[in-house]
Scaffold this motif. Sequence first.
Motif, PDB file in Angstrom:
ATOM      1  N   GLY A  99      10.916 -14.227 -25.908  1.00  0.00           N
ATOM      2  CA  GLY A  99      11.474 -15.030 -25.160  1.00  0.00           C
ATOM      3  C   GLY A  99      11.509 -14.204 -23.720  1.00  0.00           C
ATOM      4  O   GLY A  99      12.304 -14.662 -22.539  1.00  0.00           O
ATOM      5  N   LEU A 127      -6.944  -0.680 -24.002  1.00  0.00           N
ATOM      6  CA  LEU A 127      -5.527  -0.740 -23.909  1.00  0.00           C
ATOM      7  C   LEU A 127      -4.860   0.631 -23.884  1.00  0.00           C
ATOM      8  O   LEU A 127      -5.216   1.519 -24.677  1.00  0.00           O
ATOM      9  CB  LEU A 127      -5.190  -1.495 -25.150  1.00  0.00           C
ATOM     10  N   LEU A 141       2.053  -5.417 -18.067  1.00  0.00           N
ATOM     11  CA  LEU A 141       2.622  -5.173 -19.488  1.00  0.00           C
ATOM     12  C   LEU A 141       3.002  -6.069 -20.332  1.00  0.00           C
ATOM     13  O   LEU A 141       3.212  -6.160 -21.447  1.00  0.00           O
ATOM     14  CB  LEU A 141       3.919  -4.109 -19.283  1.00  0.00           C
ATOM     15  N   SER A 144       2.281  -9.488 -25.660  1.00  0.00           N
ATOM     16  CA  SER A 144       1.555  -8.733 -26.870  1.00  0.00           C
ATOM     17  C   SER A 144       0.120  -8.457 -26.845  1.00  0.00           C
ATOM     18  O   SER A 144      -0.591  -9.587 -26.738  1.00  0.00           O
ATOM     19  CB  SER A 144       1.994  -9.140 -28.414  1.00  0.00           C
ATOM     20  N   SER A 149      -2.550   0.930 -28.460  1.00  0.00           N
ATOM     21  CA  SER A 149      -2.495   1.356 -27.012  1.00  0.00           C
ATOM     22  C   SER A 149      -2.458   2.652 -27.283  1.00  0.00           C
ATOM     23  O   SER A 149      -2.033   3.593 -28.050  1.00  0.00           O
ATOM     24  CB  SER A 149      -1.362   0.784 -26.604  1.00  0.00           C
ATOM     25  N   THR A 173       5.181   0.300 -29.959  1.00  0.00           N
ATOM     26  CA  THR A 173       5.358   0.063 -31.354  1.00  0.00           C
ATOM     27  C   THR A 173       6.421   1.225 -31.967  1.00  0.00           C
ATOM     28  O   THR A 173       6.343   2.235 -31.382  1.00  0.00           O
ATOM     29  CB  THR A 173       3.820   0.237 -32.298  1.00  0.00           C
ATOM     30  N   GLY A 200       1.710  -4.376 -37.400  1.00  0.00           N
ATOM     31  CA  GLY A 200       0.574  -3.376 -37.587  1.00  0.00           C
ATOM     32  C   GLY A 200      -0.422  -3.709 -36.571  1.00  0.00           C
ATOM     33  O   GLY A 200      -0.207  -4.625 -35.609  1.00  0.00           O
ATOM     34  N   THR A 308      13.520 -14.505 -28.187  1.00  0.00           N
ATOM     35  CA  THR A 308      13.401 -13.087 -28.584  1.00  0.00           C
ATOM     36  C   THR A 308      14.475 -12.350 -29.786  1.00  0.00           C
ATOM     37  O   THR A 308      15.397 -12.994 -29.365  1.00  0.00           O
ATOM     38  CB  THR A 308      13.316 -11.974 -27.419  1.00  0.00           C
ATOM     39  N   ASN A 342      11.273 -12.552 -40.518  1.00  0.00           N
ATOM     40  CA  ASN A 342      10.680 -11.547 -40.150  1.00  0.00           C
ATOM     41  C   ASN A 342      10.791 -10.259 -40.795  1.00  0.00           C
ATOM     42  O   ASN A 342      11.276  -9.159 -40.245  1.00  0.00           O
ATOM     43  CB  ASN A 342      10.923 -11.236 -38.653  1.00  0.00           C
TER      44      ASN A 342
HETATM   45  C1  LIG Z   1       0.751  -5.002 -32.291  1.00  0.00           C
HETATM   46  C2  LIG Z   1       1.918  -5.858 -32.225  1.00  0.00           C
HETATM   47  C3  LIG Z   1       2.488  -6.468 -33.311  1.00  0.00           C
HETATM   48  C4  LIG Z   1       3.674  -7.272 -33.424  1.00  0.00           C
HETATM   49  N1  LIG Z   1       4.178  -7.686 -34.609  1.00  0.00           N
HETATM   50  C5  LIG Z   1       5.240  -8.559 -34.630  1.00  0.00           C
HETATM   51  C6  LIG Z   1       5.676  -9.150 -35.837  1.00  0.00           C
HETATM   52  O1  LIG Z   1       5.170  -8.903 -36.857  1.00  0.00           O
HETATM   53  N2  LIG Z   1       6.701  -9.816 -35.801  1.00  0.00           N
HETATM   54  C7  LIG Z   1       7.540  -9.674 -34.497  1.00  0.00           C
HETATM   55  O2  LIG Z   1       8.728 -10.553 -34.557  1.00  0.00           O
HETATM   56  N3  LIG Z   1       7.088  -9.361 -33.357  1.00  0.00           N
HETATM   57  C8  LIG Z   1       6.055  -8.579 -33.345  1.00  0.00           C
HETATM   58  N4  LIG Z   1       5.546  -8.132 -32.195  1.00  0.00           N
HETATM   59  C9  LIG Z   1       6.412  -8.035 -30.998  1.00  0.00           C
HETATM   60  C10 LIG Z   1       6.276  -9.686 -30.197  1.00  0.00           C
HETATM   61  O3  LIG Z   1       4.901 -10.001 -30.326  1.00  0.00           O
HETATM   62  C11 LIG Z   1       6.943  -9.356 -28.904  1.00  0.00           C
HETATM   63  O4  LIG Z   1       6.228  -7.888 -28.171  1.00  0.00           O
HETATM   64  C12 LIG Z   1       8.323  -9.107 -28.532  1.00  0.00           C
HETATM   65  O5  LIG Z   1       8.855  -9.975 -29.191  1.00  0.00           O
HETATM   66  C13 LIG Z   1       8.754  -8.995 -27.078  1.00  0.00           C
HETATM   67  O6  LIG Z   1       8.538 -10.036 -26.630  1.00  0.00           O
HETATM   68  P1  LIG Z   1       9.009 -10.418 -25.232  1.00  0.00           P
HETATM   69  O7  LIG Z   1       8.883 -11.767 -24.777  1.00  0.00           O
HETATM   70  O8  LIG Z   1      10.357  -9.982 -24.795  1.00  0.00           O
HETATM   71  O9  LIG Z   1       8.293  -9.490 -24.070  1.00  0.00           O
HETATM   72  P2  LIG Z   1       6.766  -9.501 -23.836  1.00  0.00           P
HETATM   73  O10 LIG Z   1       6.516  -9.288 -22.476  1.00  0.00           O
HETATM   74  O11 LIG Z   1       5.992 -10.277 -24.655  1.00  0.00           O
HETATM   75  O12 LIG Z   1       6.620  -7.816 -24.434  1.00  0.00           O
HETATM   76  C14 LIG Z   1       5.642  -7.064 -23.759  1.00  0.00           C
HETATM   77  C15 LIG Z   1       5.939  -5.641 -24.252  1.00  0.00           C
HETATM   78  O13 LIG Z   1       5.347  -5.553 -25.510  1.00  0.00           O
HETATM   79  C16 LIG Z   1       4.328  -3.918 -25.198  1.00  0.00           C
HETATM   80  N5  LIG Z   1       3.128  -4.191 -25.825  1.00  0.00           N
HETATM   81  C17 LIG Z   1       2.279  -5.376 -25.811  1.00  0.00           C
HETATM   82  N6  LIG Z   1       1.285  -4.932 -26.659  1.00  0.00           N
HETATM   83  C18 LIG Z   1       1.355  -3.420 -26.914  1.00  0.00           C
HETATM   84  C19 LIG Z   1       0.670  -2.717 -28.118  1.00  0.00           C
HETATM   85  N7  LIG Z   1      -0.417  -3.185 -28.528  1.00  0.00           N
HETATM   86  N8  LIG Z   1       1.079  -1.604 -28.215  1.00  0.00           N
HETATM   87  C20 LIG Z   1       2.600  -1.325 -27.818  1.00  0.00           C
HETATM   88  N9  LIG Z   1       3.293  -2.098 -26.977  1.00  0.00           N
HETATM   89  C21 LIG Z   1       2.670  -3.119 -26.706  1.00  0.00           C
HETATM   90  C22 LIG Z   1       4.389  -4.062 -23.739  1.00  0.00           C
HETATM   91  O14 LIG Z   1       4.309  -2.715 -23.256  1.00  0.00           O
HETATM   92  C23 LIG Z   1       5.425  -4.726 -23.092  1.00  0.00           C
HETATM   93  O15 LIG Z   1       6.499  -3.857 -22.974  1.00  0.00           O
HETATM   94  C24 LIG Z   1       4.283  -7.295 -32.206  1.00  0.00           C
HETATM   95  C25 LIG Z   1       3.853  -6.740 -30.967  1.00  0.00           C
HETATM   96  C26 LIG Z   1       2.524  -6.062 -30.932  1.00  0.00           C
HETATM   97  C27 LIG Z   1       2.199  -5.671 -29.721  1.00  0.00           C
END
Ligand SMILES: Cc1cc2nc3c(=O)[nH]c(=O)nc-3n(C[C@H](O)[C@H](O)[C@H](O)COP(=O)(O)OP(=O)(O)OC[C@H]3O[C@@H](n4cnc5c(N)ncnc54)[C@H](O)[C@@H]3O)c2cc1C
Length: 401
Positions: A99, A127, A141, A144, A149, A173, A200, A308, A342
């Motif tokens: 979100g 990354l 940033l 995902s 990273s 993470t 993971g 989110t 989740n």
């Molecule tokens: C490897 C991975 C696995 C995930 N697994 C799940 C899951 O199983 N279930 C779930 O509900 N959500 C999971 N997520 C989280 C989800 O995909 C979103 O990142 C989260 O909901 C935040 O979304 P957003 O729209 O607020 O912001 P977004 O803008 O989408 O989030 C970006 C943020 O994620 C960080 N980010 C992106 N990739 C990485 C990375 N490889 N390592 C560290 N930080 C990173 C960035 O630094 C930034 O801060 C996962 C994320 C990653 C990176």
Amino acid sequence: MVPLDDSKENCTGCGACAAYCPHLTMCMDEEGFRYPRVDMAGCSECGRCQHLCPMVTGDGTVLKHHAWVAGEISGQSSYPQVYAAWNKNELIRGESSSGGVFTLLAQGILQRGGVVVGAGFGPRLQLCHMAVDTADDLKLLRGSKYLQSDMVDIIGGIKSFLDRGREVLFSGTPCQVAGLNSSVGGAHELLLTCDLVCHGVPSDRLFRNYIQEQEAAHGAAALGISFRDKKSGWKRYSVTIKFANGAVYEKSSDEDGFMRLFLSDLSLRPSCYVCPFSTIPRQGDITLGDYWGVAAAHPGIDDDGGVTLVLLNSVQGLEAFETLADLMTVYPSDIRKGVAGNPCIIRPVSMSPGRRRFMQDLGDLSMAELCAQYLLPPSWGERGTARMKRFLSRARNLLYS
Ligand SMILES: Cc1cc2nc3c(=O)[nH]c(=O)nc-3n(C[C@H](O)[C@H](O)[C@H](O)COP(=O)(O)OP(=O)(O)OC[C@H]3O[C@@H](n4cnc5c(N)ncnc54)[C@H](O)[C@@H]3O)c2cc1C
């Protein structure tokens, strides 16, 4: 540094040890995961690397996963406070994986003169964690990236921002947040941490093979990749790769080879299957994830633009979130509802039985061959597997509730 002699599952690869010690270097193993390697000639056996390792407990043993049991924290703590939320800015919500709440938190820190540290791509799609201090650079940033990273080089930088009195928002993470927390010596009033719900991280070697095949097929270098393109909706997201010659690859996540092999739990880092940080209490002041299951938890609010799941785990997290209330659509939720859709919030995923053989085949087989050998056809396999996973997840949740 945690002892690696017994098992690689003890090391998450956060890099806290290597960031401190010049005699430790993070090196890629044959599966495609980074581990610290010691230059014994320079090592004085000071023990600081063990002290900094978030996987080593106070009494020197390796940290193990402890299951969270619903109701265990009630009466002792008012955290986590749980919300379903999304950014009112639809453009940013569309560019974000769920979100777009991360961008709001980041903008809040930037407005106060702070710095945001998160994962972004460098040259050749490597990354790493990087620091940004302009709203425009937040696009680096956002979203995902399904890779681990590298954050070794940024840990020292974060410490010096904090020493100079600058606020920092760190997002990563759960194991990375744990590594940073131990590097800075625990909670710091200028540091706001945000951990992601984490399934993971997959093998970097798998990703490099995938990109190499894509570049060969499209006849040009890959310039950028989105793992969570929402053009067809939040729940039916696709992978998009842009190439130097203008070509574009786009495939839904249940048809793309890399995403299928990632989501099948064949290709994750060994530590991910026993992750001690997939539990409550969480590592960050705030936890962000996709609110999968929001339609059942809060009927009528899901417009498929991305929701989110927000867990507020500390006073600092709560205060940061409250200041953004006008910029978000927010619904109060609760932890049981969040976990129901989740389960990664409270327990690591299970290792797929074929993982060992899969890793041996990684060097020899193409992506198509790996998919054919290790996965069921997407047309019926994934749906069947997803149904089975949902059934098992519901059964587990019934047991835990
Ligand atoms: C490897 C991975 C696995 C995930 N697994 C799940 C899951 O199983 N279930 C779930 O509900 N959500 C999971 N997520 C989280 C989800 O995909 C979103 O990142 C989260 O909901 C935040 O979304 P957003 O729209 O607020 O912001 P977004 O803008 O989408 O989030 C970006 C943020 O994620 C960080 N980010 C992106 N990739 C990485 C990375 N490889 N390592 C560290 N930080 C990173 C960035 O630094 C930034 O801060 C996962 C994320 C990653 C990176």
